[in-house]
Write a protein that holds these residues in place. Structure first.
Motif, PDB file in Angstrom:
ATOM      1  N   PHE A  19       1.008  -1.439   0.125  1.00 40.27           N
ATOM      2  CA  PHE A  19       0.277   0.100  -0.102  1.00 40.27           C
ATOM      3  C   PHE A  19       0.567   1.616   0.137  1.00 40.27           C
ATOM      4  CE2 PHE A  19      -2.417   3.175   2.220  1.00 40.27           C
ATOM      5  CZ  PHE A  19      -3.424   3.603   1.412  1.00 40.27           C
ATOM      6  N   GLU A  20       1.785   1.056   0.654  1.00 36.91           N
ATOM      7  CA  GLU A  20       2.789   2.708   0.781  1.00 36.91           C
ATOM      8  C   GLU A  20       3.239   2.632  -0.763  1.00 36.91           C
ATOM      9  OE1 GLU A  20       2.974   4.742   3.955  1.00 36.91           O
ATOM     10  OE2 GLU A  20       0.948   3.752   4.124  1.00 36.91           O
ATOM     11  N   ILE A  21       4.345   1.314  -0.967  1.00 35.07           N
ATOM     12  CA  ILE A  21       4.263   2.042  -2.379  1.00 35.07           C
ATOM     13  C   ILE A  21       3.601   2.339  -3.539  1.00 35.07           C
ATOM     14  CG2 ILE A  21       5.243   0.281  -4.289  1.00 35.07           C
ATOM     15  CD1 ILE A  21       6.557  -1.487  -1.844  1.00 35.07           C
ATOM     16  N   ALA A  22       2.079   2.111  -3.350  1.00 35.35           N
ATOM     17  CA  ALA A  22       1.170   2.542  -4.518  1.00 35.35           C
ATOM     18  C   ALA A  22       0.926   3.855  -3.965  1.00 35.35           C
ATOM     19  CB  ALA A  22       0.147   1.755  -4.025  1.00 35.35           C
ATOM     20  N   ARG A  23       0.966   4.142  -2.259  1.00 39.93           N
ATOM     21  CA  ARG A  23      -0.175   5.484  -2.435  1.00 39.93           C
ATOM     22  C   ARG A  23       1.770   6.363  -3.080  1.00 39.93           C
ATOM     23  NH1 ARG A  23       2.891   8.967   0.849  1.00 39.93           N
ATOM     24  NH2 ARG A  23       3.807   7.187   1.891  1.00 39.93           N
ATOM     25  N   LEU A  24       3.224   6.253  -2.743  1.00 34.57           N
ATOM     26  CA  LEU A  24       3.847   7.174  -3.109  1.00 34.57           C
ATOM     27  C   LEU A  24       4.002   7.136  -4.725  1.00 34.57           C
ATOM     28  CD1 LEU A  24       6.541   8.568  -2.169  1.00 34.57           C
ATOM     29  CD2 LEU A  24       7.755   6.401  -2.231  1.00 34.57           C
ATOM     30  N   PHE A  25       4.134   5.954  -5.065  1.00 33.07           N
ATOM     31  CA  PHE A  25       4.196   5.504  -6.872  1.00 33.07           C
ATOM     32  C   PHE A  25       3.212   6.794  -6.951  1.00 33.07           C
ATOM     33  CE2 PHE A  25       7.392   3.154  -6.268  1.00 33.07           C
ATOM     34  CZ  PHE A  25       9.038   3.363  -6.874  1.00 33.07           C
ATOM     35  N   SER A  26       2.253   6.412  -7.380  1.00 36.12           N
ATOM     36  CA  SER A  26       1.068   6.830  -7.187  1.00 36.12           C
ATOM     37  C   SER A  26       0.737   7.912  -7.178  1.00 36.12           C
ATOM     38  CB  SER A  26      -0.758   6.395  -6.614  1.00 36.12           C
ATOM     39  OG  SER A  26      -1.012   7.164  -5.331  1.00 36.12           O
ATOM     40  N   GLN A  27       1.545   8.692  -6.573  1.00 37.54           N
ATOM     41  CA  GLN A  27       1.904  10.652  -6.355  1.00 37.54           C
ATOM     42  C   GLN A  27       2.423  10.987  -6.866  1.00 37.54           C
ATOM     43  OE1 GLN A  27       2.336  10.719  -1.975  1.00 37.54           O
ATOM     44  NE2 GLN A  27       0.635  10.795  -0.892  1.00 37.54           N
ATOM     45  N   GLN A  28       3.275  10.684  -7.568  1.00 41.53           N
ATOM     46  CA  GLN A  28       4.761  10.496  -8.138  1.00 41.53           C
ATOM     47  C   GLN A  28       4.522  10.613 -10.117  1.00 41.53           C
ATOM     48  OE1 GLN A  28       7.814  11.380  -7.464  1.00 41.53           O
ATOM     49  NE2 GLN A  28       6.924  10.835  -5.450  1.00 41.53           N
ATOM     50  N   GLY A  29       3.329  10.398 -10.438  1.00 38.56           N
ATOM     51  CA  GLY A  29       2.462  10.420 -11.495  1.00 38.56           C
ATOM     52  C   GLY A  29       1.860   9.039 -12.010  1.00 38.56           C
ATOM     53  N   ASN A  30       2.005   7.894 -11.848  1.00 38.85           N
ATOM     54  CA  ASN A  30       2.484   6.656 -11.827  1.00 38.85           C
ATOM     55  C   ASN A  30       0.947   6.691 -11.958  1.00 38.85           C
ATOM     56  OD1 ASN A  30       5.328   6.426 -12.860  1.00 38.85           O
ATOM     57  ND2 ASN A  30       4.974   7.049 -10.421  1.00 38.85           N
ATOM     58  N   HIS A  31      -0.165   5.416 -13.162  1.00 36.66           N
ATOM     59  CA  HIS A  31      -0.952   4.443 -12.648  1.00 36.66           C
ATOM     60  C   HIS A  31      -0.826   3.428 -11.790  1.00 36.66           C
ATOM     61  CE1 HIS A  31      -5.162   3.441 -13.086  1.00 36.66           C
ATOM     62  NE2 HIS A  31      -4.920   2.773 -13.707  1.00 36.66           N
ATOM     63  N   VAL A  32      -1.323   3.185 -11.332  1.00 35.86           N
ATOM     64  CA  VAL A  32      -1.305   2.125 -10.564  1.00 35.86           C
ATOM     65  C   VAL A  32      -2.096   0.648 -10.264  1.00 35.86           C
ATOM     66  CG1 VAL A  32      -0.070   1.414  -7.421  1.00 35.86           C
ATOM     67  CG2 VAL A  32       0.612   3.330  -9.046  1.00 35.86           C
ATOM     68  N   ILE A  33      -1.856  -0.175 -10.459  1.00 35.34           N
ATOM     69  CA  ILE A  33      -2.868  -1.457 -10.078  1.00 35.34           C
ATOM     70  C   ILE A  33      -2.386  -2.022  -9.070  1.00 35.34           C
ATOM     71  CG2 ILE A  33      -4.383  -3.325 -11.854  1.00 35.34           C
ATOM     72  CD1 ILE A  33      -2.531  -2.174 -14.088  1.00 35.34           C
ATOM     73  N   ILE A  34      -3.048  -2.426  -8.056  1.00 37.62           N
ATOM     74  CA  ILE A  34      -3.097  -2.643  -6.752  1.00 37.62           C
ATOM     75  C   ILE A  34      -4.027  -4.155  -6.723  1.00 37.62           C
ATOM     76  CG2 ILE A  34      -2.197  -1.012  -5.469  1.00 37.62           C
ATOM     77  CD1 ILE A  34      -5.216  -0.684  -4.219  1.00 37.62           C
TER      78      ILE A  34
END
Length: 248
Positions: A19-34
């Protein structure tokens, strides 16, 4: 490895490190699929994130993996990062006969074999991308096992060995192979083994982001860096440092 404008798959993405990786990388302008097994918890996690798509599934089950892979190929053809974070761990006393084989079997399937399967199925998609990455989340115990988690350590040692081989095999392609090696992390997952004393999952995510920026492929998070130096100088000392109760 670029840190923005990626399409990223994270297994075990509804809690803890994932979840923390998803949160951080989504904030960097990435689309995240969890991906997660529990639909309710997955939806709750997705509601807290931006630019995210939840997919319900258990990566240890072949039918679920087939369904997830089908969706990825059809709906996310630009997928270029796979973060294998889903894990299983049991306290396991090898002197007792308390389902040792059963526990080891689940750990090996989830922590190692399921990752091999998912990577194999997604490799053709990843190699089509101009820049891509696979991140295998292993552990400090890949270097020396902890006696209370012996079969978990064995599964992470297998993952470490596989990650080295995969990095070599893909070295002439566009796919970079990272291995994220945290020490004890304070998550719900780790509470039975004293997780409250561990580092924050946010620190793990931040180290992964830094590793992408610098192309650091084996990421020794927190205490793992110091422990790895000890392991290189004396594997025996490292083993006893991980298991002080057995030290003479």
């Amino acid at each position: 490895m670029k840190t923005t404008q990626n399409t990223i798959l994270i297994t075990g993405g509804s809690a803890g490190i994932g979840f923390e990786i998803a949160r951080l990388f989504s904030q960097q302008g990435n689309h995240v699929i969890i991906v997660g097994r529990n639909e309710e918890r997955l939806a709750q996690a997705a509601a807290k994130l931006q630019n995210v798509t939840p997919l319900v599934g258990d990566v240890s089950k072949e039918a679920d993996v087939e369904a997830i892979v089908k969706i990825l190929y059809s709906d996310f053809p630009n997928l270029n990062v796979v973060i294998n974070n889903a894990g299983s761990a049991f306290l396991n006393n090898l002197l007792e006969t308390d389902r040792t084989f059963e526990k080891a079997q689940e750990e090996m399937l989830t922590n190692y074999l399921s990752i091999v399967r998912l990577n194999e199925k997604l490799q053709p998609l990843l190699t089509k991308q101009a820049e891509a990455a696979i991140v295998n989340v292993s552990s400090i115990v890949a270097f020396a096992p902890n006696n209370v988690l012996p079969t978990y350590g064995a599964s992470k040692a297998a993952l470490h060995s596989y990650s080295l081989s995969l990095r070599l095999s893909l070295s002439k392609t566009s796919v970079k192979v990272f291995e994220l090696m945290p020490p004890l992390v304070n998550t719900d997952f780790s509470q039975p083994i004293g997780g409250a004393n561990g580092i924050s999952p946010t620190a793990v995510a931040e180290d992964l982001l830094k590793a992408f920026e610098t192309d650091t492929y084996e990421i020794h998070v927190g205490h793992t860096a110091e422990f790895y130096k000890l392991f290189l100088s004396s594997p025996t000392d490292a083993l006893y440092a991980m298991n002080p109760a057995f030290q003479a």
